[in-house]
Design a protein around this motif. Structure first.
Motif, PDB file in Angstrom:
ATOM      1  N   UNK A   1       0.809  -1.074  -0.089  1.00  9.07           N
ATOM      2  CA  UNK A   1       0.110   0.210   0.228  1.00  9.07           C
ATOM      3  C   UNK A   1       0.766   1.267   0.001  1.00  9.07           C
ATOM      4  N   UNK A   2       0.414   2.222  -0.867  1.00 11.57           N
ATOM      5  CA  UNK A   2       1.377   3.492  -0.950  1.00 11.57           C
ATOM      6  C   UNK A   2       0.831   4.387   0.373  1.00 11.57           C
ATOM      7  N   UNK A   3       1.785   4.953   0.988  1.00  7.85           N
ATOM      8  CA  UNK A   3       1.679   5.673   2.169  1.00  7.85           C
ATOM      9  C   UNK A   3       1.025   7.072   1.697  1.00  7.85           C
ATOM     10  N   UNK A   4       0.022   7.454   2.406  1.00  9.76           N
ATOM     11  CA  UNK A   4      -0.720   8.681   2.227  1.00  9.76           C
ATOM     12  C   UNK A   4      -1.679   8.566   1.121  1.00  9.76           C
ATOM     13  N   UNK A   5      -1.775   7.448   0.424  1.00 13.09           N
ATOM     14  CA  UNK A   5      -2.819   7.486  -0.538  1.00 13.09           C
ATOM     15  C   UNK A   5      -3.688   6.104  -0.368  1.00 13.09           C
ATOM     16  N   UNK A   6      -4.994   6.449   0.155  1.00 11.92           N
ATOM     17  CA  UNK A   6      -6.031   5.302   0.296  1.00 11.92           C
ATOM     18  C   UNK A   6      -6.393   4.487  -0.658  1.00 11.92           C
ATOM     19  N   UNK A   7      -6.099   3.336  -0.465  1.00  9.22           N
ATOM     20  CA  UNK A   7      -6.673   2.143  -1.053  1.00  9.22           C
ATOM     21  C   UNK A   7      -5.828   1.804  -2.551  1.00  9.22           C
ATOM     22  N   UNK A   8      -4.685   2.743  -2.806  1.00 14.15           N
ATOM     23  CA  UNK A   8      -4.003   2.779  -3.634  1.00 14.15           C
ATOM     24  C   UNK A   8      -2.706   1.935  -3.420  1.00 14.15           C
ATOM     25  N   UNK A   9      -2.454   0.593  -4.284  1.00  9.93           N
ATOM     26  CA  UNK A   9      -1.384  -0.477  -4.182  1.00  9.93           C
ATOM     27  C   UNK A   9      -0.435  -0.188  -5.345  1.00  9.93           C
ATOM     28  N   UNK A  10       0.780  -0.779  -4.842  1.00 16.04           N
ATOM     29  CA  UNK A  10       1.828  -0.922  -5.953  1.00 16.04           C
ATOM     30  C   UNK A  10       2.114  -2.203  -5.990  1.00 16.04           C
ATOM     31  N   UNK A  11       2.173  -2.904  -7.233  1.00 12.44           N
ATOM     32  CA  UNK A  11       2.600  -4.186  -7.333  1.00 12.44           C
ATOM     33  C   UNK A  11       4.201  -4.357  -7.497  1.00 12.44           C
ATOM     34  N   UNK A  12       4.921  -5.065  -6.585  1.00 13.06           N
ATOM     35  CA  UNK A  12       6.124  -5.303  -6.515  1.00 13.06           C
ATOM     36  C   UNK A  12       6.875  -6.383  -7.391  1.00 13.06           C
ATOM     37  N   UNK A  13       5.995  -7.540  -7.212  1.00 13.55           N
ATOM     38  CA  UNK A  13       6.071  -8.895  -7.981  1.00 13.55           C
ATOM     39  C   UNK A  13       4.912  -9.160  -8.878  1.00 13.55           C
ATOM     40  N   UNK A  14       5.054  -9.541 -10.075  1.00 16.69           N
ATOM     41  CA  UNK A  14       3.721  -9.864 -10.899  1.00 16.69           C
ATOM     42  C   UNK A  14       3.774 -11.048 -11.418  1.00 16.69           C
ATOM     43  N   UNK A  15       3.569 -12.284 -10.546  1.00 19.90           N
ATOM     44  CA  UNK A  15       3.620 -13.483 -10.943  1.00 19.90           C
ATOM     45  C   UNK A  15       4.574 -14.160 -11.374  1.00 19.90           C
ATOM     46  N   UNK A  16       5.482 -14.332 -10.412  1.00 26.86           N
ATOM     47  CA  UNK A  16       7.004 -14.944 -10.547  1.00 26.86           C
ATOM     48  C   UNK A  16       6.845 -16.349 -10.420  1.00 26.86           C
TER      49      UNK A  16
END
Length: 612
Positions: free
Chosen positions: A20-35
């Protein structure tokens, strides 16, 4: 080195990790995408990719060091989920060498062996294991050299890396995970490190390593590689097949190249034909995007389907060599959840290690000079203060409570923030319980922490001319040492809660300033709406206790009134009257509650500490 007695096959399928991105509600960043991928005993799997591609995140996920709520996909060890037995049979070497600077190479490995090897091994057997590791890693020449740090001269970077690997080798792990083991090392040293790792793998261990920019010599030592581009896999397979594969999907080179360079270029969106465009200064963003899309698409079409089939076939055909092996893992897993050493053993070893590590800090010349010079200067300023100068005597008593209320607090604030990385590393490796570390760290320091205030009081008490009774002197010393422990407890709590030196010292400064003003000496009649502040100040209770030890209700002192000397009651002095001399046991109990309460708060704050 011995062969691992329980080889581990690690498989990971469609691993996805979002934060989850700090300071941004309900926003996510995908670090790994199906490895997906797999490493078997005897193999080295290398993870390649540019900075920020997710290599370290994937390694942490495979080592059971990520928040499982944010992790999706399937990671199994011999077709079983992560468990205590896997944790204790895995070695994890972080990129940065987190070592105590004042311990020698032998001491570092010896204390690790005492904490991580089970009680079933005797002391000589643990020492023999340490000597074997030192010999295997080529550290014999520096076995008695100090590790060193920013302010302490020690061994080289390559030797520190070998010590870090040695700490994990001690437990004879079946699975080893290493984050950038060659980072910052010259090519010869990097080659030596990789040769050691190759030898470990050949004994039947499964090795996984991230690596940023390997030379061609290093690259050809890997059995398999996983290449990541912004969290997406673009290649998984044999290291020797990588060039042929990318050539087959249209990314061939007409000249000899280090395979790792081509893989990293493609992961960054730079194809073999893109270099000319870069040199011409043309817009590369569109081409980079196209290259990335092409290699990701190629992975999904040519590798992913085959890999999924291979992983599922392996699971169905060889779920566990036999039912006997499955029951063995489950039985060992249940045992593995327990600690391999007792709480008392952990406590003793941590106390011993702490005293060895901090033997240079606690009694360094600067600290001794600082305390003794203040004691001597204070003794000269209050030299043999006569009884008639009762205000000066009270100032000296308040100085005791203030100096030994603030000095230990500031020292204690640094304790846990400075050891945060070490604590996280050792706790995630299952080396000891938090309670054994906490008590060893706080109780083990007491003899060293109480020696300087004792010397301070011995000097300034007699020079200042306070009551010469040995009993009163001893009681005053006990009160001051009691105050030191309370102040230290508050410092530990502040440090543990904030875990950052700058805000912790700022909060400590504000706290001590408030306690100084509300300590009962400067302001004797505090307005009712803020009078509660003084009851939070341990300096207030220490000052009142010291006054109660030094003076009794019926004590008198020579005072000059109406042109002649008389005997006046101590309780008539406004400062004494505002403090009172009849609450001594209440003060003792309140300080005791503060002492215990602050340490409980510090312990609970450390329990909240988790790897992000």
């Amino acid at each position: 080195m011995l062969e691992p007695n329980f080889p581990i096959t690690l498989k990971f399928e469609d691993v996805v990790y979002k934060v989850k991105l700090e300071g941004k509600k309900s926003k996510e960043k995908t670090i790994l995408k199906g490895v997906s991928g797999m490493v078997k005993p005897g193999e080295i799997l290398a993870m390649l990719g540019p900075s920020g591609s997710g290599k370290t995140t994937l390694l942490s996920a495979l080592g059971g060091r990520l928040n499982t709520k944010l992790l999706h996909g399937k990671i199994t060890y011999n077709n079983q989920p992560f468990s205590g037995i896997i944790k204790r049979r895995s070695g994890f070497v972080p990129q940065d060498d987190i070592l105590y600077p004042h311990l020698t190479v032998f001491e570092t490995l010896f204390f690790t062996a005492l904490l991580r090897l089970p009680n079933t091994l005797t002391h000589p057997e643990k020492v023999n294991q340490v000597e074997t590791v030192i010999s295997e890693l080529g550290l014999t020449r520096v076995r008695n050299s100090m590790i060193g740090g920013p302010l302490v001269r020690g061994i080289s970077g390559g030797e520190k890396k070998r010590v870090s690997i040695g700490q994990e080798m001690l437990i004879n792990p079946s699975l080893m995970l290493l984050d950038e083991p060659t980072s910052g090392l010259d090519s010869t040293t990097a080659m030596r490190i990789m040769s050691i790792l190759k030898g470990l793998a050949e004994k039947g261990r499964s090795l996984i390593t991230t690596i940023h920019q390997p030379s061609s010599r290093l690259y050809h030592m890997f059995d398999k590689v996983v290449v990541l581009s912004e969290g997406s896999p673009i290649y998984y397979g044999s290291s020797s097949y990588a060039l042929h594969y990318f050539s087959s999907i249209g990314f061939s080179t007409s000249f000899t190249i280090n395979p790792a360079d081509l893989l990293l270029d493609l992961a960054s969106g730079i194809g073999p034909e893109s270099k000319h465009a870069m040199e011409q200064g043309e817009n590369m963003e569109k081409e980079k995007k196209e290259v990335k899309e092409a290699v990701i698409s190629g992975y999904e079409k040519n590798i992913y389907t085959t890999l999924k089939s291979e992983l599922s076939n392996l699971e169905s055909a060889n779920t566990f060599d036999s039912k006997k092996d499955a029951s063995t893992l489950q039985r060992k897993g249940r045992k593995g959840e327990q600690w391999c050493t007792s709480w008392w053993h952990q406590f003793k070893v941590l106390v011993q290690r702490g005293m060895k590590e901090r033997r240079y800090e606690a009694f360094n010349r600067l600290r001794i000079f600082q305390v003794l010079s203040v004691a001597i200067l204070g003794g000269l300023l209050w030299w043999q203060t006569p009884e008639s100068h009762i205000e000066d005597r009270m100032a000296l008593i308040f100085f005791f409570s203030v100096f030994w209320g603030f000095y230990p607090l500031y020292n204690a604030v640094f304790t846990f923030p400075q050891e945060r990385r070490m604590l996280m590393k050792e706790r995630t490796s299952g080396m000891y319980k938090l309670s054994s570390y906490f008590l060893a760290r706080t109780i083990g320091d007491l003899p060293l922490e109480l020696a300087l205030p004792t010397a301070f009081v011995f000097i300034i008490y007699w020079m200042g001319g306070l009551k010469p009774s040995p009993i009163i002197f001893l009681l005053s010393l006990i009160v001051i040492l009691y105050n030191v422990l309370v102040a230290q407890s508050l410092g530990l709590a502040i440090g543990a809660i904030l875990m950052d030196i700058k805000p912790a010292t700022t909060l400590a400064s504000v706290t001590t300033l408030v306690f100084l003003i509300a300590g009962g000496y400067y302001v004797q009649q505090i307005p009712p709406f803020i009078v509660w502040l003084k009851y939070l100040s341990y300096s207030f209770y220490c000052y009142r206790l010291l006054l109660g030890v030094q003076y009794q209700e019926n004590d008198t002192y020579p005072c000059f009134k109406m042109g002649k000397w008389e005997l006046c009651k101590v309780t008539d002095v406004p400062a004494v009257k505002s403090m009172g001399l009849s609450h001594l046991w209440v003060d003792v109990w309140i300080l005791g509650l503060m002492l215990v309460g602050y340490r409980i708060i510090a312990y609970l704050a450390l329990q909240r500490l988790r790897i992000k």
